[in-house]
Design a protein around this motif. Structure first.
Motif, PDB file in Angstrom:
ATOM      1  N   MET A  33       0.815  -7.106  -0.391  1.00  0.00           N
ATOM      2  CA  MET A  33       1.790  -7.740  -1.275  1.00  0.00           C
ATOM      3  C   MET A  33       2.006  -9.210  -0.893  1.00  0.00           C
ATOM      4  N   LYS A  34       1.968  -9.519   0.403  1.00  0.00           N
ATOM      5  CA  LYS A  34       2.086 -10.914   0.845  1.00  0.00           C
ATOM      6  C   LYS A  34       0.897 -11.741   0.363  1.00  0.00           C
ATOM      7  N   LEU A  35      -0.225 -11.075   0.155  1.00  0.00           N
ATOM      8  CA  LEU A  35      -1.407 -11.759  -0.380  1.00  0.00           C
ATOM      9  C   LEU A  35      -1.299 -11.978  -1.885  1.00  0.00           C
ATOM     10  N   GLY A  36      -0.266 -11.392  -2.503  1.00  0.00           N
ATOM     11  CA  GLY A  36      -0.063 -11.548  -3.936  1.00  0.00           C
ATOM     12  C   GLY A  36      -0.504 -10.366  -4.775  1.00  0.00           C
ATOM     13  N   GLU A  82       2.669  -4.583  -6.330  1.00  0.00           N
ATOM     14  CA  GLU A  82       3.063  -3.458  -5.483  1.00  0.00           C
ATOM     15  C   GLU A  82       2.321  -2.169  -5.800  1.00  0.00           C
ATOM     16  N   ASP A  83       2.153  -1.831  -7.077  1.00  0.00           N
ATOM     17  CA  ASP A  83       1.486  -0.574  -7.417  1.00  0.00           C
ATOM     18  C   ASP A  83       0.038  -0.564  -6.939  1.00  0.00           C
ATOM     19  N   ILE A  84      -0.630  -1.681  -7.070  1.00  0.00           N
ATOM     20  CA  ILE A  84      -2.023  -1.778  -6.611  1.00  0.00           C
ATOM     21  C   ILE A  84      -2.065  -1.800  -5.081  1.00  0.00           C
ATOM     22  N   ALA A  85      -1.115  -2.514  -4.462  1.00  0.00           N
ATOM     23  CA  ALA A  85      -1.048  -2.562  -2.995  1.00  0.00           C
ATOM     24  C   ALA A  85      -0.873  -1.156  -2.418  1.00  0.00           C
ATOM     25  N   ARG A  86      -0.021  -0.348  -3.044  1.00  0.00           N
ATOM     26  CA  ARG A  86       0.197   1.031  -2.580  1.00  0.00           C
ATOM     27  C   ARG A  86      -1.079   1.863  -2.712  1.00  0.00           C
ATOM     28  N   GLU A  87      -1.725   1.737  -3.843  1.00  0.00           N
ATOM     29  CA  GLU A  87      -2.961   2.490  -4.081  1.00  0.00           C
ATOM     30  C   GLU A  87      -4.054   2.081  -3.099  1.00  0.00           C
TER      31      GLU A  87
END
Length: 122
Positions: free
Chosen positions: A86-89, A92-97
């Motif tokens: 998420m810090k990379l941009g 959130e939904d994709i970061a979790r996956e």
């Protein structure tokens, strides 16, 4: 302490259920992981045989010390990777996956490097 990805997923889900509900039941694991009850029965049998969980007569599941250690390790990786992505941009939904995919396969060295990099950016 190398175990299968699926076993790590089950142990992590159990930890999350314990934190959320205060108890762990097979039906809740099935719903959380979107698997069938027979799949949970098979997996919990294997986890019990390998000493990662115990089950009482009523079916209540408890993580053993070794099961908890694995669950905490995977859960920590999961949360850290979500935050990093998420810090990379990454949304959130994709970061979790993506964290779910990466948490099992990333080496300890790479994970530690990500942690160091993230800390240096704070």
């Amino acid at each position: 302490m190398k175990i299968q990805k699926a076993a790590e997923d089950y142990l992590e889900a159990m930890l999350m259920l314990k934190e959320k509900k205060g108890y762990i039941r097979s039906i809740d694991i099935a719903q959380m992981l979107n698997v069938t009850k027979p799949s949970v029965t098979y997996s919990t049998k294997r986890l019990r045989e390998n000493g990662y969980i115990t089950m009482d007569r009523d079916g209540a599941i408890t993580l053993t010390e070794s099961g908890m250690e694995i669950a905490l390790n995977i859960y920590n990786r999961h949360k850290t990777l979500i935050e990093f992505f998420m810090k990379l941009g990454v949304p959130e939904d994709i970061a979790r996956e993506d964290a779910c995919k990466v948490e099992h396969d990333i080496s300890e060295e790479t994970f530690e490097a990500i942690c160091r990099h993230a800390e240096s950016r704070n």
